[in-house]
Design an enzyme around this catalytic site. Structure first.
Site, mmCIF file in Angstrom:
data_model
loop_
_atom_site.group_PDB
_atom_site.id
_atom_site.type_symbol
_atom_site.label_atom_id
_atom_site.label_comp_id
_atom_site.label_asym_id
_atom_site.label_seq_id
_atom_site.Cartn_x
_atom_site.Cartn_y
_atom_site.Cartn_z
ATOM 1 N N THR A 175 4.492 2.578 5.406
ATOM 2 C CA THR A 175 2.953 1.990 5.675
ATOM 3 C C THR A 175 2.431 3.161 6.576
ATOM 4 O O THR A 175 3.056 3.646 7.622
ATOM 5 C CB THR A 175 3.018 0.658 6.087
ATOM 6 O OG1 THR A 175 1.687 0.440 6.472
ATOM 7 C CG2 THR A 175 3.679 0.261 7.377
ATOM 8 N N ASP A 195 0.132 2.302 8.501
ATOM 9 C CA ASP A 195 -0.392 1.430 9.701
ATOM 10 C C ASP A 195 0.379 1.512 10.935
ATOM 11 O O ASP A 195 0.251 1.286 12.162
ATOM 12 C CB ASP A 195 -0.518 -0.119 9.401
ATOM 13 C CG ASP A 195 -1.809 -0.296 8.457
ATOM 14 O OD1 ASP A 195 -2.574 0.767 8.207
ATOM 15 O OD2 ASP A 195 -1.961 -1.470 7.971
ATOM 16 N N ASP A 206 5.391 -5.207 5.866
ATOM 17 C CA ASP A 206 5.993 -6.344 6.074
ATOM 18 C C ASP A 206 5.745 -7.299 4.978
ATOM 19 O O ASP A 206 6.838 -8.158 4.802
ATOM 20 C CB ASP A 206 5.119 -7.039 7.444
ATOM 21 C CG ASP A 206 3.640 -6.948 7.185
ATOM 22 O OD1 ASP A 206 3.041 -6.372 6.316
ATOM 23 O OD2 ASP A 206 3.030 -7.587 8.093
ATOM 24 N N ARG A 249 -5.295 -2.324 9.347
ATOM 25 C CA ARG A 249 -5.939 -3.679 8.893
ATOM 26 C C ARG A 249 -5.698 -4.804 10.202
ATOM 27 O O ARG A 249 -6.463 -5.279 10.668
ATOM 28 C CB ARG A 249 -4.993 -4.406 7.708
ATOM 29 C CG ARG A 249 -5.670 -5.349 7.125
ATOM 30 C CD ARG A 249 -5.164 -6.079 5.866
ATOM 31 N NE ARG A 249 -3.902 -5.382 5.613
ATOM 32 C CZ ARG A 249 -3.257 -5.314 4.386
ATOM 33 N NH1 ARG A 249 -3.968 -5.708 3.386
ATOM 34 N NH2 ARG A 249 -2.129 -4.534 4.258
ATOM 35 N N ARG A 292 0.662 -5.058 -5.102
ATOM 36 C CA ARG A 292 0.799 -6.280 -4.231
ATOM 37 C C ARG A 292 1.062 -7.388 -5.181
ATOM 38 O O ARG A 292 -0.096 -7.702 -5.809
ATOM 39 C CB ARG A 292 -0.212 -6.468 -3.165
ATOM 40 C CG ARG A 292 -0.304 -5.136 -2.318
ATOM 41 C CD ARG A 292 -1.786 -5.603 -1.268
ATOM 42 N NE ARG A 292 -2.411 -4.420 -0.786
ATOM 43 C CZ ARG A 292 -1.650 -3.765 0.377
ATOM 44 N NH1 ARG A 292 -0.701 -4.048 0.844
ATOM 45 N NH2 ARG A 292 -2.371 -2.694 0.703
ATOM 46 N N GLY A 342 0.767 -1.256 -0.206
ATOM 47 C CA GLY A 342 -0.001 -0.145 0.018
ATOM 48 C C GLY A 342 0.980 1.070 -0.039
ATOM 49 O O GLY A 342 1.740 1.219 0.808
ATOM 50 N N ASP A 388 2.465 -0.356 11.778
ATOM 51 C CA ASP A 388 2.669 -1.731 12.660
ATOM 52 C C ASP A 388 3.867 -2.679 12.360
ATOM 53 O O ASP A 388 3.869 -3.918 12.325
ATOM 54 C CB ASP A 388 1.438 -2.494 12.077
ATOM 55 C CG ASP A 388 1.454 -2.909 10.526
ATOM 56 O OD1 ASP A 388 2.460 -2.257 10.004
ATOM 57 O OD2 ASP A 388 0.732 -3.539 10.127
HETATM 58 O O1 F6P Z 1 -1.642 -1.508 5.123
HETATM 59 C C1 F6P Z 1 -1.955 -0.306 4.655
HETATM 60 C C2 F6P Z 1 -3.450 -0.194 4.525
HETATM 61 O O2 F6P Z 1 -3.910 1.023 4.190
HETATM 62 C C3 F6P Z 1 -4.183 -1.054 5.602
HETATM 63 O O3 F6P Z 1 -4.540 -0.023 6.760
HETATM 64 C C4 F6P Z 1 -5.456 -1.348 4.749
HETATM 65 O O4 F6P Z 1 -6.289 -2.245 5.624
HETATM 66 C C5 F6P Z 1 -4.914 -1.797 3.339
HETATM 67 O O5 F6P Z 1 -3.795 -1.086 3.408
HETATM 68 C C6 F6P Z 1 -5.892 -1.503 2.469
HETATM 69 O O6 F6P Z 1 -5.187 -1.971 1.259
HETATM 70 P P1 F6P Z 1 -5.713 -1.815 -0.173
HETATM 71 O O7 F6P Z 1 -5.372 -0.360 -0.659
HETATM 72 O O8 F6P Z 1 -5.170 -2.830 -1.113
HETATM 73 O O9 F6P Z 1 -7.222 -2.006 -0.533
#
Ligand code: F6P
Length: 327
Positions: free
Chosen positions: A130, A132, A107, A176, A76, A15, A134
């Protein structure tokens, strides 16, 4: 310094996060400062597999420090999880004469790069990018500060309308598996309740809290819910609460990808600049298969194993503060 590293590749993966561009700029300019060539690999591991490499100069990364998103784009990649995909990526790395890799991501990005290092021995280093926050081994990830500020700004706006109509809002923020944005934005935005995956709040706890507010004449209320909440998202909680509440009109706002875009904060730009330089100086001084982090405002290097076996626990003191402040 390691003279065998003459050409580096840089990519963003997973992301996107505000500050990734500032990190790309820092890595590219640091590499050039040390007389190395540097190539941008677009769309993360997907572009690596497909051979999407472009030479970058100091001017290629001009005017991006203030921009959200990532000029290198991100993805991804399912293909890179397969040995066949990684083999193709390695062939492209060899073909383009790349000696070392710098990745910016979360990660999933590190896991992929570690596997690649184990299989093909390409020296590699990661920067935590990121929203997050995390990732173990670093107090802050690039993008977290900006995303949290965006969430706080949105919460302030929601509060205005909530108060005007005596409403209860459930505001869902990203994260997430992590409550970092929810906890920090919740405290900063004056939320009455904060629901995060790291804590075992029950629906009854939440109802009690809201009832107390109702009894003590709270005119409006705001609950911040992390996306990864174990007791349901903002929609579920609002539905459950509306079955039993008779004093609040209830609304839901899901902030979603709004939190991923926008100009990075000063904090994320400075963090990205520090980590970008550290990544290049680190890899040229023999660091590999590791991640740059920041601990107590000092740059550190964490081995991949430390990252994968460690955790980044939520700040318990901030949690305590949130409870006292929301009486
Ligand atoms: O990992 C970052 C994040 O923004 C999370 O908070 C969220 O759950 C996820 O990516 C959303 O991913 P995508 O943009 O692939 O829907």
């Amino acid at each position: 310094m390691n003279d065998s590293i003459k050409k580096l590749g840089i990519f963003t993966s997973g992301g996107d996060a505000p500050g990734m561009n500032a990190a790309i700029r820092a890595v590219v300019r640091s590499a050039i400062f040390y007389d190395r060539e540097i190539y941008g690999i677009t769309r993360g591991y997907e572009g690596m597999i497909e051979g999407d490499f472009v030479k970058l100069g100091a001017r290629s990364v001009g005017n991006i420090i203030q921009r959200g998103g990532t000029i290198l784009k991100s993805a991804r990649s399912a293909a890179f999880r397969e040995p066949e995909g990684r083999k193709k990526a390695f062939e492209q790395i060899k073909k383009n004469g790349i000696d070392a890799l710098v990745a910016i991501g979360g990660d999933g990005t590190f896991t992929g790069l570690h596997k690649f290092y184990e299989e093909f021995g390409i020296p590699s280093i990661c920067l935590p990018g990121t929203i997050d926050n995390d990732i173990p081994g670093t107090d802050y990830t690039i993008g977290f500060d900006t995303a949290t500020n965006t969430a706080v700004e949105a919460i302030d706006r929601i509060r205005d309308t909530a108060l005007s109509h005596n409403r209860l809002f459930f505001v869902e923020v990203m994260g997430r598996h992590s409550g970092y944005i929810a906890l920090n934005a919740g405290v900063a935005g004056g939320a009455v309740g904060i629901i995060i995956p790291e804590e075992n709040t029950t629906i009854e706890d939440l109802f009690t809290k809201l009832d107390e507010g109702g009894k003590t004449n709270k005119k409006s209320s705001l609950i911040v819910v992390a996306e990864g909440s174990k007791i349901g998202g903002a929609m579920d909680l609002a539905a459950k609460f509306s079955e039993r509440n008779n004093y609040f009109d209830i609304k839901v706002t899901i902030l979603g990808h709004l939190q991923r875009g926008g100009a990075p904060s000063y904090f994320d730009r400075v963090l990205a600049s520090r980590m970008g330089l550290a990544a290049i100086e680190g890899i040229l001084n023999g660091q590999k298969d590791c991640m740059v982090g920041i601990r107590s405002n000092q740059i550190v290097f964490n081995s991949f194993n430390e990252i994968m076996t460690g955790s980044h626990p939520i700040d318990q003191e901030l949690l305590r503060i949130s409870k006292i402040m929301s009486i």
